[in-house]
Design an enzyme around this catalytic site. Sequence first.
Site, PDB file in Angstrom:
ATOM      1  N   LYS A  75       0.861  -1.196   0.000  1.00 26.12           N
ATOM      2  CA  LYS A  75       0.000   0.000   0.000  1.00 26.12           C
ATOM      3  C   LYS A  75       0.894   1.240   0.000  1.00 26.12           C
ATOM      4  CE  LYS A  75      -3.929   2.049   2.529  1.00 26.12           C
ATOM      5  NZ  LYS A  75      -4.796   1.989   3.724  1.00 26.12           N
ATOM      6  N   SER A 156      -9.859   2.166   2.561  1.00 27.02           N
ATOM      7  CA  SER A 156      -8.966   2.869   1.677  1.00 27.02           C
ATOM      8  C   SER A 156      -7.977   1.988   0.922  1.00 27.02           C
ATOM      9  CB  SER A 156      -8.181   3.911   2.482  1.00 27.02           C
ATOM     10  OG  SER A 156      -7.330   3.285   3.429  1.00 27.02           O
ATOM     11  N   SER A 180     -10.235  -0.113   6.752  1.00 24.17           N
ATOM     12  CA  SER A 180      -9.596  -0.058   5.430  1.00 24.17           C
ATOM     13  C   SER A 180      -8.937  -1.336   4.939  1.00 24.17           C
ATOM     14  CB  SER A 180      -8.551   1.045   5.408  1.00 24.17           C
ATOM     15  OG  SER A 180      -9.185   2.267   5.167  1.00 24.17           O
TER      16      SER A 180
HETATM   17  N1  GLN Z   1     -13.332   4.632   5.816  1.00 26.86           N
HETATM   18  C1  GLN Z   1     -12.753   5.048   7.041  1.00 26.86           C
HETATM   19  C2  GLN Z   1     -12.271   6.466   6.932  1.00 26.86           C
HETATM   20  O1  GLN Z   1     -12.441   7.044   5.931  1.00 26.86           O
HETATM   21  C3  GLN Z   1     -11.632   4.130   7.436  1.00 26.86           C
HETATM   22  C4  GLN Z   1     -10.419   4.335   6.638  1.00 26.86           C
HETATM   23  C5  GLN Z   1      -9.256   3.534   7.120  1.00 26.86           C
HETATM   24  O2  GLN Z   1      -9.426   2.535   7.811  1.00 26.86           O
HETATM   25  N2  GLN Z   1      -8.070   3.999   6.788  1.00 26.86           N
HETATM   26  O3  GLN Z   1     -11.752   7.023   7.847  1.00 26.86           O
END
Ligand code: GLN
Length: 491
Positions: A75, A156, A180
């Site tokens: 990532k 994400s 995410s």
């Molecule tokens: N969707 C959540 C956010 O936007 C979690 C994102 C994540 O786990 N990095 O904060």
Amino acid sequence: MTDLTHLTIADALKSLTAKEITATELTQAHIDKPDIYNAYITKTSEQALEQAKESDARYQNGTAKALDGIPLGIKDLFCTKGVRTTAASKILENFVPPYESTVTQKLLESGSVFLGKTNLDEFGMGSSNTNSAYGKVINPWRSSTTPNIEYVPGGSSGGSATIVASGLAMGATGTDTGGSIRQPAGFCGIVGIKPTYGRCSRYGVIAYASSLDQAGVFARTVEDSALLLHAIAGHDPKDSTSATQPLPDFTKSLTGDIRGLKVGIPKEYRLKDMPEEIQKIWDQGAEWLKSAGAEIIDISLPHTKSALAAYYIIAPAEASSNLARYDGVRYGLRVEGKDLDDTYAKTRGAGFGDEVKRRIMTGTYVLSAGYYDAYYKKAQKVRRLIRDDFVSAYEQCDVILTPTSPSGAFPIGEKEDDPIKMYLNDVFTVPINIAGLPGISVPAGLDTKGLPLGLQLIGKAWDEETLFRTADIIEKAADFKGLTLNIRQAA
Ligand code: GLN
């Protein structure tokens, strides 16, 4: 001949050890597959082939390591020495870290091969991988009822989930602040685990919300995810929040035996307007575990309804502080202004995307003098209550079963104009980060559109072993055939 991009990591390691295949062949097979999903931001094919060559030499002279020759994606939130690391943001478009994150360092030391840096929502903020300065990622799954519609891979870590689901890599790293790893794993029909907070080092992981961020992995099988997590976990003196907890051999926990295991079903996760197919797969999961000898117990997590609200105060608050470092002075983009303040404003205005700006504004607001007590402090109190809910629940059960998300993947473009709707996607995953617990998503079946659905298992702190053991039972019962199903292929 078998398609090398369809092998599991466990099988590939056997074939490599038996010298039936070489790391170079394995790597080349993955490089040759076109990325039609925009899943990579930066490909590092040349470096990968060099690493594969070194790996082959180690297999030749009998010094191969735990993941030797296994091609992985990283990532693009993990700093990689000498390789551009963008966090999917324009503000870091030309950032080349002079150092390596601990997680990627460990993977390099285990002999694995890095194919490239995967796309994500900018700084990890999002649930759809549409918030990337490098373009959105397309879910590799084609719906059987609406084959012409493109779906989100989740976010994400959408790029990481996509490359693993489509056979562009055998595994990948992710980070999970509120879901995410687990949500994109669910949307893409693969396994994703976020371990206990502190299990993996955050050193060199570009920070979003430090008290919630945790690294983890994606793989196509539970066993592969156990192998990968073992490689990246462990104490790191460079991260004061990384724990000194002993690191078990996670693959040993796949015993196939869950007799007597107490599985909690939290009643608050039964949402009023949840689609029937989600309830169905959840019931099915409980049934599978029961047939394998587990005991199903109704539990209550009474503060669940406040989790999302608390998360969307704590996460932006920490983000606004963490992202203050992108000032156009130290690294990344700089847009010259008429004075220093103007340079800050112009740099940040040009460098950050809309969602990141929204989070920074929310974060600075909830931390501001007049509102700190009403929002931030209150959210921290709610955080404690949510954590206590889990502590009480684990007096009755060993592991908790829930759906990973309240729906399967949604079409690209949906929920874009309504951030609250987008945030609701994380309703089942954020409480776990708030409490710092480990969670895994396992593919369990398909929705009515023919897209994957995941089930989430939530464990006690440091008990990833029970997660793997239980996930293995679901995986076998579901007999989910990912790669061979409806994956979009290059024309
Ligand atoms: N969707 C959540 C956010 O936007 C979690 C994102 C994540 O786990 N990095 O904060």
